[in-house]
Write a protein that holds these residues in place. Structure first.
Motif, PDB file in Angstrom:
ATOM      1  N   ARG A 167      43.696  32.636  38.155  1.00  0.00           N
ATOM      2  CA  ARG A 167      43.077  33.666  37.314  1.00  0.00           C
ATOM      3  C   ARG A 167      41.632  33.848  37.754  1.00  0.00           C
ATOM      4  NH1 ARG A 167      44.734  30.457  31.997  1.00  0.00           N
ATOM      5  NH2 ARG A 167      44.123  28.844  33.489  1.00  0.00           N
ATOM      6  N   ILE A 168      41.244  35.092  37.961  1.00  0.00           N
ATOM      7  CA  ILE A 168      39.893  35.437  38.414  1.00  0.00           C
ATOM      8  C   ILE A 168      39.213  36.266  37.342  1.00  0.00           C
ATOM      9  CG2 ILE A 168      38.548  36.718  40.135  1.00  0.00           C
ATOM     10  CD1 ILE A 168      40.941  36.132  42.082  1.00  0.00           C
TER      11      ILE A 168
ATOM     12  N   THR B 201      35.645  38.471  36.516  1.00  0.00           N
ATOM     13  CA  THR B 201      34.415  39.057  37.040  1.00  0.00           C
ATOM     14  C   THR B 201      33.939  40.162  36.110  1.00  0.00           C
ATOM     15  OG1 THR B 201      33.422  40.304  38.872  1.00  0.00           O
ATOM     16  CG2 THR B 201      35.777  40.603  38.503  1.00  0.00           C
TER      17      THR B 201
ATOM     18  N   TRP C  49      37.631  41.102  45.521  1.00  0.00           N
ATOM     19  CA  TRP C  49      38.698  40.255  45.005  1.00  0.00           C
ATOM     20  C   TRP C  49      40.067  40.761  45.440  1.00  0.00           C
ATOM     21  CZ3 TRP C  49      37.744  35.596  43.941  1.00  0.00           C
ATOM     22  CH2 TRP C  49      36.546  35.205  43.324  1.00  0.00           C
ATOM     23  N   THR C  50      40.196  42.062  45.667  1.00  0.00           N
ATOM     24  CA  THR C  50      41.438  42.591  46.239  1.00  0.00           C
ATOM     25  C   THR C  50      41.613  42.079  47.659  1.00  0.00           C
ATOM     26  OG1 THR C  50      41.306  44.574  44.857  1.00  0.00           O
ATOM     27  CG2 THR C  50      42.708  44.693  46.815  1.00  0.00           C
TER      28      THR C  50
ATOM     29  N   LYS D 151      42.776  38.526  47.397  1.00  0.00           N
ATOM     30  CA  LYS D 151      44.192  38.467  47.028  1.00  0.00           C
ATOM     31  C   LYS D 151      45.090  38.818  48.210  1.00  0.00           C
ATOM     32  CE  LYS D 151      47.514  40.329  43.672  1.00  0.00           C
ATOM     33  NZ  LYS D 151      47.673  41.185  42.474  1.00  0.00           N
TER      34      LYS D 151
ATOM     35  N   VAL E  22      47.897  35.552  42.073  1.00  0.00           N
ATOM     36  CA  VAL E  22      46.492  35.908  41.877  1.00  0.00           C
ATOM     37  C   VAL E  22      46.385  37.015  40.830  1.00  0.00           C
ATOM     38  CG1 VAL E  22      44.375  36.714  42.975  1.00  0.00           C
ATOM     39  CG2 VAL E  22      45.973  35.278  44.263  1.00  0.00           C
ATOM     40  N   GLN E  23      45.627  36.760  39.783  1.00  0.00           N
ATOM     41  CA  GLN E  23      45.404  37.735  38.708  1.00  0.00           C
ATOM     42  C   GLN E  23      43.913  38.064  38.650  1.00  0.00           C
ATOM     43  OE1 GLN E  23      46.959  36.004  35.104  1.00  0.00           O
ATOM     44  NE2 GLN E  23      49.075  36.016  35.822  1.00  0.00           N
ATOM     45  N   VAL E  24      43.549  39.284  38.989  1.00  0.00           N
ATOM     46  CA  VAL E  24      42.150  39.715  39.003  1.00  0.00           C
ATOM     47  C   VAL E  24      41.837  40.439  37.695  1.00  0.00           C
ATOM     48  CG1 VAL E  24      40.392  41.057  40.196  1.00  0.00           C
ATOM     49  CG2 VAL E  24      42.231  39.963  41.499  1.00  0.00           C
ATOM     50  N   ASN E  25      40.837  39.945  36.971  1.00  0.00           N
ATOM     51  CA  ASN E  25      40.425  40.527  35.694  1.00  0.00           C
ATOM     52  C   ASN E  25      39.006  41.075  35.827  1.00  0.00           C
ATOM     53  OD1 ASN E  25      42.677  39.438  33.671  1.00  0.00           O
ATOM     54  ND2 ASN E  25      42.156  37.782  35.079  1.00  0.00           N
ATOM     55  N   LEU E  26      38.869  42.406  35.813  1.00  0.00           N
ATOM     56  CA  LEU E  26      37.577  43.072  35.980  1.00  0.00           C
ATOM     57  C   LEU E  26      36.916  43.333  34.627  1.00  0.00           C
ATOM     58  CD1 LEU E  26      38.633  45.719  38.672  1.00  0.00           C
ATOM     59  CD2 LEU E  26      37.753  43.410  39.051  1.00  0.00           C
TER      60      LEU E  26
END
Length: 332
Positions: free
Chosen positions: A33-34, A36, A48-49, A52, A65-69
């Motif tokens: 989990r990310i 930012t 972050w993409t 990933k 990979v889970q990117v949370n903006l």
């Protein structure tokens, strides 16, 4: 049913259960989990993409990979604590965040510690980075994988004036963020630091409540400060960065091969961000000239000397590792 038949059925069940368990482990992925605060169009979000995609190519099927903006998962500054609790695996954390828990890291929040993005990378990718990042791991429980360039802060003035040395900013009400560290930097630059919320800066410049503000050039454009100012002074007084970090619990659980892939993905993401942000900053100088702003360059060496002298005599410097200032200055 006889005892022998029950025993055979139980044994068969255990075998099937074991196979299913091994299958589940083989099919499982390590969750990353990310968090930012970056908005989608920011290079710090786009990197972050890249992280990933790079990881999916080098370690297919190993990580989710889970990117949370937009600080949707954790608010800015809360990431280190979340990583320590095990609620977050990766984040980009600032020197100011680290310095709150590791006072010696405040040397990287001081003005003119780093000369430019290239110097920044040499410092953090060399022995100094190795030493300081070990302290970060020991104190915060996170491992720094790469350093991303955040931007170089410049002085943006409401009215044109000749600025060569810090003495030329005497009496200038320079907006700074409200913390004591930021206000000290404004004072060290020779100005009268004036705390003001970011959302009030545009009106403050327009009405004259403040005489200037400092930010990286992309922020000046995004906030349209060029509409209410007439000059950019390229003091380059703070080369700021973000550190791509992974929780030590995640890092320690990874295999040596996975660690190598995680670090390579983080470094690819940082390079992507750094290249695009440096290019954008170079283009913005011409943009601001087209908007009618005067762009001037002062005696940066004079600014650097004055600011570093101010920090050397400050309370903050008492926490800095002995000889670190000289080592940073000597890195080329």
């Amino acid at each position: 049913m006889t005892f022998d038949s029950r025993r055979r059925r139980l044994a068969a069940g255990l075998v099937l259960s074991g196979l299913a368990s091994r299958g589940a482990r083989a099919a499982g992925k390590t969750l990353l989990r990310i968090s930012t605060p970056a908005v989608p169009d920011d290079w710090h979000a786009k990197m972050w993409t890249v992280f990933k995609d790079t990881l999916e190519q080098s370690a297919p099927g190993e990580f989710e990979v889970q990117v949370n903006l937009n600080a949707a998962l954790f608010k800015q500054g809360a990431e280190p604590a979340a990583m320590a609790r095990g609620n977050l695996e990766l984040a980009s954390i600032s020197a100011f965040d680290i310095a709150k828990l590791l006072p010696e890291f405040s040397i990287f929040t001081a003005g003119y510690m780093l000369r430019d993005p290239q110097h920044q990378q040499k410092v953090f990718n060399g022995p100094i980075g190795d030493e300081m990042f070990k302290r970060v791991s020991d104190k915060l429980g996170v491992t720094v994988l790469a350093t991303a360039y955040l931007g170089t802060r410049q002085v943006n003035l409401r009215d044109v004036r000749k600025v060569t040395t810090p003495a030329d900013l005497k009496g200038v009400k320079l907006r700074m963020p409200g913390s004591k560290e930021w206000l000290f930097l404004g004072q060290a630059l020779g100005a009268t630091p004036t705390p003001l919320a970011f959302g009030e800066v545009y009106l403050g410049l327009k009405t004259g409540t403040i005489d200037g503000q400092d930010n990286p050039l992309p922020t000046v454009r995004a906030a349209k400060f060029y509409e209410v100012t007439k000059q950019l002074v390229l003091t380059s007084h703070l080369v700021d960065g973000l550190f791509i970090a992974v929780a030590d619990t995640t890092w320690n659980a990874a295999s040596p091969a996975q660690r190598q892939k995680l670090k390579a993905a983080a470094q690819a993401a940082a390079r992507y961000n750094n290249d695009h942000r440096i290019q954008e900053e170079a283009q913005l100088v011409e943009f601001f000239k087209q908007q009618g702003l005067q762009v001037t360059t002062p005696d940066v060496a004079a600014f650097r000397h004055a600011v570093q002298q101010a920090y050397a005599a400050s309370e903050q410097a008492k926490a800095w590792p002995q000889g670190m200032l000289g080592r940073i200055n000597g890195t080329s």
